[in-house]
Design an enzyme around this catalytic site. Structure first.
Site, PDB file in Angstrom:
ATOM      1  CG  HIS A  26      -1.882  -1.151   1.236  1.00 53.61           C
ATOM      2  ND1 HIS A  26      -2.661  -1.443   2.330  1.00 53.61           N
ATOM      3  CD2 HIS A  26      -2.181  -2.103   0.302  1.00 53.61           C
ATOM      4  CE1 HIS A  26      -3.385  -2.519   2.078  1.00 53.61           C
ATOM      5  NE2 HIS A  26      -3.099  -2.941   0.857  1.00 53.61           N
ATOM      6  CG  HIS A  74      -7.455  -3.102  -1.970  1.00 47.26           C
ATOM      7  ND1 HIS A  74      -6.929  -2.077  -1.219  1.00 47.26           N
ATOM      8  CD2 HIS A  74      -6.712  -4.205  -1.677  1.00 47.26           C
ATOM      9  CE1 HIS A  74      -5.924  -2.533  -0.487  1.00 47.26           C
ATOM     10  NE2 HIS A  74      -5.767  -3.824  -0.754  1.00 47.26           N
ATOM     11  CG  ASP A  88      -3.256  -5.211  -2.999  1.00 45.86           C
ATOM     12  OD1 ASP A  88      -2.872  -4.339  -2.201  1.00 45.86           O
ATOM     13  OD2 ASP A  88      -4.042  -6.125  -2.678  1.00 45.86           O
ATOM     14  CG  HIS A  92       0.013  -9.725  -2.568  1.00 45.84           C
ATOM     15  ND1 HIS A  92       0.115  -8.411  -2.966  1.00 45.84           N
ATOM     16  CD2 HIS A  92      -0.895  -9.736  -1.554  1.00 45.84           C
ATOM     17  CE1 HIS A  92      -0.685  -7.660  -2.221  1.00 45.84           C
ATOM     18  NE2 HIS A  92      -1.305  -8.442  -1.364  1.00 45.84           N
TER      19      HIS A  92
END
Length: 305
Positions: free
Chosen positions: A77, A234, A238, A261
């Site tokens: 973030h 969001h 990321d 991720h």
């Protein structure tokens, strides 16, 4: 377009997602060609880390960086805010081993960066630009990248959950677009996962104050969502943060389907390890500077995929 840093030192404190303890974060100006550098203060001293794709040691709940026994978690973030606001050189001092989660978005970090002010430096900005089309795929999830003068992200998510479903967004990322459209979108998780993590001593700082939490049918946060499509926003946040580990800003047109991720880092390692095939180092002169139009749906409206 020249390199940038922040005008003054600024800091904050907040709860660490994993430990549940208060963490202190300080952002400092840095000289030209420094890039993003972490100074991680632990009991045995200060460890300096200039992150690269292969410094990622965990991608479970968040992106964690590690080097020579020191580590710092939940970096994405803050890194998204730095890249989204087009700051090239900055020193990040962290007392502990994780970045504070704040409200689960990048909004607090954008506020800090704006409050510190942005200083233009003398040397031209260096960026990596995608040289030719490349696709990275695992288990039906994929990232496709193509050459583009700027950062354009088309992102689609699909969740078998009535509050999420299928959401898409197509956005040209500029500082204005990042701050206004992406930065406020919060991380999200499911109640069943939160209960399991807490029972195993994990995510002790996670709460309705710093995440969207869903049960089997609904969003549990009393104030609901900030945007109808906050989930895909969001995921874009990321993605921007995870792409910030090359040593210079990354430009290209990215089409992303249900990534996370681990996939983000796998893609980044691939193009980094084969830089001569997929990446071109570009120096941006002042005369080459141009404003990129925001290509996104109105706030709260998903783009049809």
């Amino acid at each position: 377009m020249n390199q940038t840093t922040i005008k003054k030192t600024i800091g904050c404190s907040g709860i660490g997602l994993h430990s549940g303890k208060v963490v202190r974060l300080t952002l400092r100006p840095a000289p030209e060609d420094t890039g993003i550098v972490f100074h991680i203060r632990t009991e045995d001293g200060v460890h300096r880390l200039t992150p690269r794709p292969d410094d990622v040691i965990a991608t479970g709940l968040a992106t964690t960086l590690g080097l020579n026994g020191s580590s710092v978690a939940t970096v994405e973030h803050l890194l998204a805010a730095i890249r989204g606001m087009q700051i090239d050189n900055i020193q990040i001092d962290i007392e502990g081993n994780e970045i504070p989660i704040m409200d689960g978005s990048a909004a607090s970090f954008v506020f800090l960066l704006k409050d510190a002010g942005i200083a233009r430096q003398n040397k031209p900005r260096q960026v990596y630009r995608i040289k030719k089309p490349v696709t990275y795929e695992r288990d039906g999830k994929w990232i496709k990248a193509a050459p583009h003068d700027g950062l354009r992200i088309e992102y689609t998510i699909e969740f078998d959950h009535p509050a999420i479903g299928r959401q898409s967004m197509d956005i040209e990322v500029t500082p204005e677009a990042f701050a206004g459209i992406i930065a406020k979108a919060r991380t999200f998780g499911f109640l069943r996962e939160v209960e399991y993590l807490h029972s195993n001593g994990l995510a002790l700082g996670g709460s309705l104050d710093n995440a969207i939490v869903l049960d089997e049918y609904n969003v549990l946060n009393e104030d609901g969502l900030r945007f109808d499509d906050e989930f895909v926003r969001h995921k874009i946040l990321d993605f921007i943060g995870d792409m910030a580990l090359l040593g210079a800003p990354l430009q290209g047109h990215f089409q992303v389907h249900c990534s996370g991720h681990a996939l983000n880092n796998g893609f980044l390692r691939t193009i980094s390890e084969h830089e001569e095939l997929y990446l071109k180092r570009v120096e941006l002169s002042e005369t080459a500077q141009r404003e990129h139009a925001v290509e996104a749906a109105p706030a709260g409206t998903p783009v049809a995929a």
